[in-house]
Design an enzyme around this catalytic site. Structure first.
Site, short mmCIF file in Angstrom:
data_model
loop_
_atom_site.label_atom_id
_atom_site.label_comp_id
_atom_site.label_asym_id
_atom_site.label_seq_id
_atom_site.Cartn_x
_atom_site.Cartn_y
_atom_site.Cartn_z
N TYR A 1 -39.10 -21.42 11.64
CA TYR A 1 -39.39 -20.21 10.88
C TYR A 1 -40.54 -19.43 11.52
O TYR A 1 -40.47 -18.20 11.66
CB TYR A 1 -39.73 -20.57 9.44
CG TYR A 1 -39.99 -19.38 8.55
CD1 TYR A 1 -38.97 -18.49 8.20
CD2 TYR A 1 -41.28 -19.13 8.04
CE1 TYR A 1 -39.21 -17.40 7.38
CE2 TYR A 1 -41.52 -18.04 7.22
CZ TYR A 1 -40.49 -17.17 6.90
OH TYR A 1 -40.73 -16.09 6.09
N LYS B 1 -40.40 -15.56 12.88
CA LYS B 1 -41.26 -14.49 12.35
C LYS B 1 -42.21 -13.96 13.42
O LYS B 1 -42.58 -12.78 13.38
CB LYS B 1 -42.03 -14.97 11.12
CG LYS B 1 -41.17 -15.42 9.95
CD LYS B 1 -40.00 -14.49 9.65
CE LYS B 1 -40.40 -13.20 8.95
NZ LYS B 1 -39.22 -12.37 8.59
N THR C 1 -41.18 -14.37 -4.49
CA THR C 1 -39.76 -14.10 -4.27
C THR C 1 -39.00 -15.42 -4.31
O THR C 1 -39.60 -16.50 -4.43
CB THR C 1 -39.52 -13.42 -2.91
OG1 THR C 1 -39.75 -14.39 -1.86
CG2 THR C 1 -40.46 -12.26 -2.70
#
Length: 316
Positions: A188, A192, A225
């Site tokens: 990840y 990013k 989120t």
């Protein structure tokens, strides 16, 4: 005491919110991953400011629900849904062909969609590690295909959403797809970091070739989120934190502000990175974010650009 109160009021006035978005009666914004979370907040704020917005996602039902929510608040919202799967380059190309057929200039592209830390290594339709393939290559291909429509607009902007996880990220050209070793958070972080490096390199390429496009990056800090739950899983460590300790996360509407600032503020500049201004950029109001040292390596950036063009089978 009165002076302190006055200074506090002045500081609050300087805090940029969605209310500061300039109103407009034209302009088309295309936003990936906008049926929920930060992307949904982007769509809500832009449509409220008069933009025409194309929300994007994989699920038609989610798209319809999201549009209904926005139109309930703002019946005049000019908003549509388009299906796209960033983990499938043919889906990305199909969407861009539909857009090119319409021929409408795109004023703003927000590369927002993301996949976060699936516990086991998963591949995209094209055989890429899911996080690198979706978060980076899908958006890289999308931007390349839409470049002619962005160039048709005056002062078009591309905002690519990264993450504080990029601080620990490294671009491993020897194992870009995490075949030899898959560590969810490491993959990840690489994806990013690639988002951030792509945004910065896109500005350099635009300057070099005269594309007339502003490219910048943003990140939402630590926001409330469903990314942690849908990625790592509800009962993973991060998922448990998100489920049972929501107060540790700022609202997604707050997390959307750096992206909205980059997308709309007359003061926002291409080639910069925006994020929250407090607690190591985990929360707060929009400010210029700190770029990790590994993201400004020009040789690595150019190699990533060229490698991504080959993998995504696109050319800018």
């Amino acid at each position: 005491m009165h002076q302190q109160k006055t200074e506090k009021m002045q500081n609050e006035i300087k805090k940029w919110t969605a209310n500061n978005i300039p109103l407009r009666n034209d302009g088309l914004a295309v936003i990936t991953g906008s049926t929920e979370g930060v992307g949904f907040e982007d769509a809500m704020a832009l449509s409220s400011a008069g933009w025409s917005v194309i929300m994007m996602g994989r699920n038609f039902e989610k798209g319809a629900d999201s549009i209904a929510k926005i139109q309930q608040i703002n019946p005049k919202a000019k908003i549509k849904f388009e299906q796209i799967d960033l983990a499938d380059l043919s889906s990305v190309k199909a969407f861009t062909l539909r857009m090119k057929k319409k021929g409408q200039a795109i004023n703003l592209l927000i590369n927002n969609a993301g996949v976060m830390t699936p516990p086991k290594r998963v591949e995209t339709v094209d055989g890429f590690e899911l996080q690198f393939g979706t978060n980076h290559l899908g958006h890289f291909a999308l931007t390349a295909h839409l470049l002619p429509l962005l160039q048709q607009a005056t002062d078009a902007r591309v905002v690519t959403v990264s993450s504080v996880a990029n601080r620990a990220g490294q671009i491993n050209f020897d194992d870009l797809q995490s075949v030899d070793s898959y560590v969810p958070m490491k993959a990840y972080g690489q994806a990013k970091l690639a988002n951030l490096m792509f945004a910065l390199e896109l500005q350099r390429q635009s300057d070099k070739h005269g594309w007339g496009i502003k490219s910048m990056a943003s990140h939402p800090g630590v926001s409330r989120t469903n990314l942690l739950i849908t990625g790592a899983g509800r009962w993973s460590g991060p998922g448990i934190m998100r489920t049972f300790f929501p107060f540790l996360f700022q609202p997604s509407s707050q997390g959307a502000l750096p992206t909205l600032y980059a997308a709309t503020s007359p003061e926002a500049k291409g080639g910069l990175y925006y994020g929250p201004n407090k607690m190591s950029e985990t929360r707060g109001f929009p400010s210029i974010a700190k770029i990790p040292a590994q993201a400004v390596d020009l040789n690595v950036s150019l190699k990533l650009w060229e490698t991504s063009q080959k993998l995504a089978k696109v050319e800018f």
